[in-house]
Design a protein around this motif. Structure first.
Motif, PDB file in Angstrom:
ATOM      1  N   TRP A   1      18.680   8.638   6.405  1.00 46.83           N
ATOM      2  CA  TRP A   1      19.136   7.424   5.709  1.00 46.83           C
ATOM      3  C   TRP A   1      20.662   7.397   5.612  1.00 46.83           C
ATOM      4  N   SER A   2      21.251   8.554   5.249  1.00 49.44           N
ATOM      5  CA  SER A   2      22.703   8.596   5.036  1.00 49.44           C
ATOM      6  C   SER A   2      23.455   8.215   6.313  1.00 49.44           C
ATOM      7  N   TYR A   3      22.853   8.471   7.470  1.00 49.29           N
ATOM      8  CA  TYR A   3      23.566   8.076   8.683  1.00 49.29           C
ATOM      9  C   TYR A   3      23.348   6.597   9.012  1.00 49.29           C
ATOM     10  N   PHE A   4      22.092   6.158   8.890  1.00 51.19           N
ATOM     11  CA  PHE A   4      21.789   4.800   9.372  1.00 51.19           C
ATOM     12  C   PHE A   4      22.127   3.704   8.362  1.00 51.19           C
ATOM     13  N   MET A   5      22.377   4.079   7.095  1.00 51.06           N
ATOM     14  CA  MET A   5      22.589   3.064   6.057  1.00 51.06           C
ATOM     15  C   MET A   5      23.998   3.125   5.487  1.00 51.06           C
ATOM     16  N   GLY A   6      24.993   3.337   6.319  1.00 49.90           N
ATOM     17  CA  GLY A   6      26.372   3.381   5.836  1.00 49.90           C
ATOM     18  C   GLY A   6      26.532   4.517   4.829  1.00 49.90           C
ATOM     19  N   SER A   7      27.163   4.209   3.701  1.00 55.64           N
ATOM     20  CA  SER A   7      27.379   5.260   2.702  1.00 55.64           C
ATOM     21  C   SER A   7      26.264   5.287   1.647  1.00 55.64           C
ATOM     22  N   CYS A   8      25.198   4.526   1.887  1.00 61.94           N
ATOM     23  CA  CYS A   8      24.096   4.432   0.921  1.00 61.94           C
ATOM     24  C   CYS A   8      23.348   5.764   0.782  1.00 61.94           C
ATOM     25  N   GLN A   9      22.966   6.093  -0.454  1.00 60.67           N
ATOM     26  CA  GLN A   9      22.182   7.299  -0.739  1.00 60.67           C
ATOM     27  C   GLN A   9      20.890   6.878  -1.424  1.00 60.67           C
ATOM     28  N   LEU A  10      19.764   7.486  -0.996  1.00 57.53           N
ATOM     29  CA  LEU A  10      18.466   7.110  -1.567  1.00 57.53           C
ATOM     30  C   LEU A  10      18.204   7.745  -2.930  1.00 57.53           C
ATOM     31  N   CYS A  11      18.786   8.935  -3.176  1.00 53.73           N
ATOM     32  CA  CYS A  11      18.317   9.754  -4.310  1.00 53.73           C
ATOM     33  C   CYS A  11      19.301   9.792  -5.472  1.00 53.73           C
ATOM     34  N   ARG A  12      20.005   8.717  -5.725  1.00 53.40           N
ATOM     35  CA  ARG A  12      20.954   8.735  -6.836  1.00 53.40           C
ATOM     36  C   ARG A  12      20.282   8.344  -8.150  1.00 53.40           C
ATOM     37  N   ASP A  13      20.652   9.060  -9.213  1.00 52.61           N
ATOM     38  CA  ASP A  13      20.094   8.726 -10.519  1.00 52.61           C
ATOM     39  C   ASP A  13      21.011   7.694 -11.205  1.00 52.61           C
TER      40      ASP A  13
ATOM     41  N   VAL B   1      11.141   2.312   8.533  1.00 53.39           N
ATOM     42  CA  VAL B   1      11.246   0.979   9.149  1.00 53.39           C
ATOM     43  C   VAL B   1      12.698   0.494   9.063  1.00 53.39           C
ATOM     44  N   LEU B   2      13.306   0.698   7.888  1.00 51.25           N
ATOM     45  CA  LEU B   2      14.701   0.236   7.719  1.00 51.25           C
ATOM     46  C   LEU B   2      15.649   1.023   8.622  1.00 51.25           C
ATOM     47  N   MET B   3      15.411   2.349   8.739  1.00 54.72           N
ATOM     48  CA  MET B   3      16.278   3.147   9.629  1.00 54.72           C
ATOM     49  C   MET B   3      16.098   2.720  11.090  1.00 54.72           C
ATOM     50  N   TRP B   4      14.850   2.406  11.446  1.00 52.37           N
ATOM     51  CA  TRP B   4      14.579   1.955  12.820  1.00 52.37           C
ATOM     52  C   TRP B   4      15.309   0.624  13.093  1.00 52.37           C
ATOM     53  N   LEU B   5      15.246  -0.270  12.123  1.00 53.17           N
ATOM     54  CA  LEU B   5      15.940  -1.553  12.288  1.00 53.17           C
ATOM     55  C   LEU B   5      17.445  -1.336  12.438  1.00 53.17           C
ATOM     56  N   SER B   6      17.972  -0.376  11.669  1.00 50.83           N
ATOM     57  CA  SER B   6      19.403  -0.081  11.785  1.00 50.83           C
ATOM     58  C   SER B   6      19.720   0.449  13.185  1.00 50.83           C
ATOM     59  N   LEU B   7      18.869   1.365  13.657  1.00 48.78           N
ATOM     60  CA  LEU B   7      19.068   1.936  15.003  1.00 48.78           C
ATOM     61  C   LEU B   7      19.098   0.824  16.068  1.00 48.78           C
TER      62      LEU B   7
ATOM     63  N   SER C   1       0.839  -1.205   0.000  1.00 48.99           N
ATOM     64  CA  SER C   1       0.000   0.000   0.000  1.00 48.99           C
ATOM     65  C   SER C   1       0.872   1.253   0.000  1.00 48.99           C
ATOM     66  N   LEU C   2       0.248   2.404  -0.307  1.00 47.12           N
ATOM     67  CA  LEU C   2       0.987   3.671  -0.311  1.00 47.12           C
ATOM     68  C   LEU C   2       1.586   3.928   1.072  1.00 47.12           C
ATOM     69  N   PHE C   3       0.789   3.630   2.114  1.00 43.43           N
ATOM     70  CA  PHE C   3       1.282   3.836   3.485  1.00 43.43           C
ATOM     71  C   PHE C   3       2.543   2.995   3.738  1.00 43.43           C
ATOM     72  N   ASP C   4       2.498   1.742   3.306  1.00 40.27           N
ATOM     73  CA  ASP C   4       3.668   0.860   3.517  1.00 40.27           C
ATOM     74  C   ASP C   4       4.906   1.396   2.804  1.00 40.27           C
ATOM     75  N   THR C   5       4.727   1.875   1.558  1.00 46.51           N
ATOM     76  CA  THR C   5       5.908   2.360   0.834  1.00 46.51           C
ATOM     77  C   THR C   5       6.446   3.636   1.487  1.00 46.51           C
ATOM     78  N   LEU C   6       5.526   4.486   2.000  1.00 41.51           N
ATOM     79  CA  LEU C   6       5.996   5.714   2.667  1.00 41.51           C
ATOM     80  C   LEU C   6       6.752   5.389   3.950  1.00 41.51           C
ATOM     81  N   MET C   7       6.338   4.315   4.597  1.00 46.21           N
ATOM     82  CA  MET C   7       6.973   3.934   5.869  1.00 46.21           C
ATOM     83  C   MET C   7       8.275   3.161   5.678  1.00 46.21           C
ATOM     84  N   GLU C   8       8.454   2.572   4.490  1.00 47.19           N
ATOM     85  CA  GLU C   8       9.571   1.647   4.276  1.00 47.19           C
ATOM     86  C   GLU C   8      10.944   2.224   4.699  1.00 47.19           C
ATOM     87  N   PRO C   9      11.292   3.449   4.291  1.00 44.53           N
ATOM     88  CA  PRO C   9      12.614   3.950   4.710  1.00 44.53           C
ATOM     89  C   PRO C   9      12.739   4.067   6.226  1.00 44.53           C
TER      90      PRO C   9
END
Ligand SMILES: C[S@@+](CC[C@H](N)C(=O)[O-])C[C@H]1O[C@@H](n2cnc3c(N)ncnc32)[C@H](O)[C@@H]1O
Length: 291
Positions: free
Chosen positions: A242-254, A12-18, A2-10
């Protein structure tokens, strides 16, 4: 999803990293690695390594069918095909951002040594198989785990762990070897071009390593490029934490644009996986490019 799930996805992943912060601290204290513990960049990488050890297997399980099909040459327009429609992985392979070796067992199936999978790669018409692999992984904890995994799957004679960033693979002073331009048949990378530094420059370096006629097998998450400007803004907003909790990963790269425009390609087949939502905050691309 659902739209809600996709909006929450980042989030949830940051929370898991924390949630992996205590385990990361415990591991660094146990290893007496106080340099990494008190270095913001070092701790960020260590945290990502601990987090990925938990989350990586789930991501692999959710994508294994797709990735096996990709390597078998059975993906076109983002869809898994019943028949082989392009060249399967073969020859000298460079695995970018190999992590802890999550995909080593899958690569092993393409060496012609494993015959218990029942996959298409065991059929006669599917390529000549992998003969050598360079696994490029700069995170020291992951590189160590990668070597262990390589040994476990019995690839130690053909899989060479390269314990530096991709930007150093052609520099013999950085590691015990050198990968020459035009020497690689196939590049394979799963969710890693989001993490490499200076993406355009290093995609160009990888392009140069590939032989003319070589293939690049891609599965990456990318910036939101279609849909509402609000979604694009939201992705940029999520990227702050995201940049802090996901190592050097960036969400917005083309990444798709960087790959398409890096040089001349004979053939490009990159698309959003057909089973993923059009409105995702973490959209993906899957497919191959032929040099
Ligand atoms: C999201 S993880 C994916 C790991 C692995 N491909 C998998 O699917 O399990 C991204 C990987 O890229 C690696 N990475 C970061 N910077 C890199 C660089 N400069 N060169 C190569 N890999 C890099 C990270 O250490 C990490 O292992």
């Amino acid at each position: 999803m659902s739209l809600f799930d996709t909006l929450m996805e980042p989030w949830v992943l940051m929370w898991l990293s924390l949630m992996h912060v205590p385990a990361t601290i415990r591991a660094l204290v146990a290893a007496k690695d106080y340099g990494t513990l008190f270095s913001p960049a070092g701790f960020r990488e260590a945290l990502f390594g601990t987090f990925w050890a938990t989350i990586g297997p789930n991501i692999k399980a959710g994508n294994e069918e797709r990735i096996v099909a990709l390597l078998e040459g059975r993906v076109k327009g983002g869809r898994i095909q019943d028949q082989v429609v392009s060249t399967p992985i073969y020859g000298t392979v460079l695995e970018v951002g190999a992590g802890s070796g999550m995909w080593a067992d899958v690569l092993a199936r393409f060496t012609g040594r494993v015959d218990d999978t029942g996959g298409l790669h065991n059929r006669k018409n599917v390529g000549s198989g992998i003969t050598k692999i360079y696994g490029v992984e700069p995170n020291p904890i992951s590189a160590k785990a990668l070597q262990k995994r390589v040994n476990e799957v019995g690839l130690q004679d053909i899989y060479h762990v390269v314990p530096v960033g991709i930007e150093f693979v052609d520099d013999p002073s950085a590691w015990d070897g050198k990968i020459e331009p035009g020497s690689v048949d196939c590049i394979f990378g799963i969710l890693c071009l989001c993490s490499i530094p200076e993406q355009e420059k290093n995609i160009h370096l990888l392009y140069k390593l590939l032989k003319p006629g070589g293939h690049w097998f891609v599965y990456e998450h990318v910036k939101v490029s279609h849909g509402s400007p609000l979604l694009r803004f939201y992705q940029r907003f999520c990227n702050i934490g995201w940049s802090y909790f996901m190592g050097s990963c960036q969400l917005c790269r083309d990444t798709e644009k960087s790959l398409r425009t890096v040089g001349v390609w004979q053939k490009i087949d990159l698309a959003q996986p057909s089973d993923q939502p059009a409105h995702g905050v973490i959209p993906h691309i899957v497919g191959t490019l032929k040099k």
